[in-house]
Design an enzyme around this catalytic site. Structure first.
Site, PDB file in Angstrom:
ATOM      1  N   GLN A 112       0.803  -1.219   0.000  1.00  0.00           N
ATOM      2  CA  GLN A 112       0.000   0.000   0.000  1.00  0.00           C
ATOM      3  C   GLN A 112       0.839   1.273   0.000  1.00  0.00           C
ATOM      4  O   GLN A 112       0.340   2.344  -0.339  1.00  0.00           O
ATOM      5  CB  GLN A 112      -0.946  -0.013   1.211  1.00  0.00           C
ATOM      6  N   GLU A 169      -5.025 -10.050   9.303  1.00  0.00           N
ATOM      7  CA  GLU A 169      -6.460 -10.310   9.113  1.00  0.00           C
ATOM      8  C   GLU A 169      -6.697 -11.680   8.483  1.00  0.00           C
ATOM      9  O   GLU A 169      -7.272 -11.798   7.391  1.00  0.00           O
ATOM     10  CB  GLU A 169      -7.124  -9.188   8.310  1.00  0.00           C
TER      11      GLU A 169
HETATM   12  C1  BGC Z   1      -6.329  -3.790   6.171  1.00  0.00           C
HETATM   13  C2  BGC Z   1      -5.649  -2.613   5.509  1.00  0.00           C
HETATM   14  C3  BGC Z   1      -6.707  -1.682   4.918  1.00  0.00           C
HETATM   15  C4  BGC Z   1      -7.571  -1.189   6.059  1.00  0.00           C
HETATM   16  C5  BGC Z   1      -8.621  -0.177   5.643  1.00  0.00           C
HETATM   17  C6  BGC Z   1      -7.592  -3.463   6.920  1.00  0.00           C
HETATM   18  O1  BGC Z   1      -8.552  -4.389   6.564  1.00  0.00           O
HETATM   19  O2  BGC Z   1      -5.430  -4.519   6.965  1.00  0.00           O
HETATM   20  O3  BGC Z   1      -4.757  -3.093   4.548  1.00  0.00           O
HETATM   21  O4  BGC Z   1      -6.145  -0.644   4.193  1.00  0.00           O
HETATM   22  O5  BGC Z   1      -8.215  -2.266   6.665  1.00  0.00           O
HETATM   23  O6  BGC Z   1      -9.596  -0.708   4.824  1.00  0.00           O
END
Ligand code: BGC
Length: 425
Positions: free
Chosen positions: A19, A158
């Site tokens: 990202q 996650e």
């Molecule tokens: C993730 C991130 C994502 C963030 C916002 C999380 O689910 O780990 O990579 O950018 O949420 O959506």
């Protein structure tokens, strides 16, 4: 009354390699973003150039008052071809870890944050029984080389995300079908994309199993077995490193009559995985909002409720709810590895931080061992399929110059970290 957090509390912000770094060319996402007819709003390209600017970013975190940084190491850079490790990439992450040391930031390293090497996906990806051993081999390499600099490691980010994704897709499909019927144009576009996808990975489109997607029961096991296999090798090559996993957790709430639906949702997103965490050193909570269940199931936020750019209900109190639920079922140290809000109004982020932290403080006062808070995210960055359209950052980035622009929320979190902000006054 001023609310004091424990002295050794970890105050940080989080990023993920794909990202922010830019040019992650050996990863599955890079390939998917650049396909014709891609479902991504835009490709990540040079992202926010954190691969080159990590040092000034880390220095800025320290100047703001933070004492920790959560970032991820990119598997596709370390092992761009199966079994071939790239020493330059390993050296790069050593430099990042050394910069953390120089600026007194305690690093929390994630070994897998959604992206995988293309070769892994072509070999069956996150549905293949061989993936846990492949992941463990990569983790072993990283931790052998860099473990001495890594006090905390999150194996997989996650790990349960596919459950939330499946739910969101179902809700959207139900809404769309109810409102406009099936849209043949968008179906044709999807068809084209899936054909290209299969071709790119050398597979039938239905055999492409990237991390962010629907998962079979077997695929879910693959992910959690990968966590266990990684934990085992990390313990043997870097015994002083604390090992954990992170999970996406909504604050699940029940209205009268909705208790069974809520319980089922909790089972599905969290409780069923408890056996996999028993030997972990800590647990990473990632929370953004709540889900409410009534007698007929999930209840969407009211029309007039404040929503974030992601369409979530703006509800910072969800963090404490999620932390309390986790601790009820798993008595381990907790680190909030992600919490934040996508908004263009930074004052709403300042308030979000204050309210989320007030709840977290109460959790600690009630005896829950919360060890740290990592705000998502340090920088405005590439929000997966949504491209650069969502702003979660404490710091904005002008991508035409890659200049960093500090938002008031960054200074605010830094003041809280330094113990100066008067939380709850
Ligand atoms: C993730 C991130 C994502 C963030 C916002 C999380 O689910 O780990 O990579 O950018 O949420 O959506």
């Amino acid at each position: 009354m001023t609310k004091q957090f424990p002295l050794e509390f970890l105050w940080g912000s989080a990023t993920a390699a794909h990202q922010v770094e830019g040019n992650n060319i050996h990863s599955d996402f890079w390939l998917m973003e650049n396909l014709e007819g891609s479902i991504f709003q835009e490709p990540s390209k040079e992202a926010v150039d954190h691969y080159n600017r990590y040092r000034e970013d880390i220095e800025l975190m320290a100047k703001l008052g933070l004492n920790s940084y959560r970032f991820s190491i990119e598997w596709a850079r370390i092992e761009p071809e199966e079994g071939q490790f790239n020493q330059k990439a390993i050296d790069h992450y050593r430099d990042v870890l050394l910069a953390c040391r120089e600026f007194n930031l305690i690093p929390l390293v994630t070994l897998h944050h959604f992206t995988s090497p293309v070769w892994l996906i072509s070999a069956g990806g996150w549905e293949s029984e061989e993936t846990p051993q492949r992941f463990a081999r990569y983790c072993e390499k990283v931790m052998t080389e860099l473990g001495e600099y890594i006090p905390y490691v999150c194996t997989i980010n996650e790990a349960n995300i596919s459950i939330g994704i499946t739910k969101i897709i179902k809700r959207h499909q139900a809404q769309e079908t109810a409102q406009v019927g099936i849209n043949t144009d968008s179906m044709a576009k999807m068809q084209t994309y899936y054909m290209a996808l299969g071709k790119a990975f050398g597979l039938h489109p239905q055999q492409v199993h990237s991390f962010l997607g629907a998962r079979t029961e077997k695929g879910l096991q693959v992910i959690f077995q990968a966590h266990e296999a990684a934990r085992q090798v990390i313990r043997s090559v870097s015994p002083q490193t604390q090992v954990g996993i992170t999970m996406s957790l909504y604050d699940i709430q029940a209205l009268p009559g909705g208790e069974e639906h809520a319980q089922r949702a909790l089972e599905e997103e969290f409780l069923q995985f408890l056996p996999y965490f028993q030997e972990d050193d800590f647990f990473g909570v990632q929370n953004y909002t709540r889900y409410i269940y009534g007698p007929d199931g999930y209840i969407p936020p009211a029309e007039d409720a404040e929503k974030t750019q992601m369409g979530n209900e703006y509800y910072p109190e969800a963090l404490a709810g999620a932390v309390r639920t986790v601790y009820k079922h798993l008595q381990k140290p907790i680190i909030v590895t992600e919490n934040g809000v996508a908004t263009s109004d930074d004052q709403r982020r300042v308030e979000f931080i204050d309210r989320a932290l007030a709840g977290l403080h109460q959790c600690i006062a009630d005896g829950i061992p919360v060890k740290g808070y990592m705000h998502w995210s340090f920088l405005d960055n590439f929000e997966w399929q949504l491209g650069y359209s969502r702003t979660f950052g404490l710091v904005a980035v002008d991508r035409s110059t890659q200049a960093r622009l500090i938002k008031p929320s960054a200074a605010h979190l830094g003041e809280i970290a330094k113990g100066n902000a008067l939380l709850g006054q």
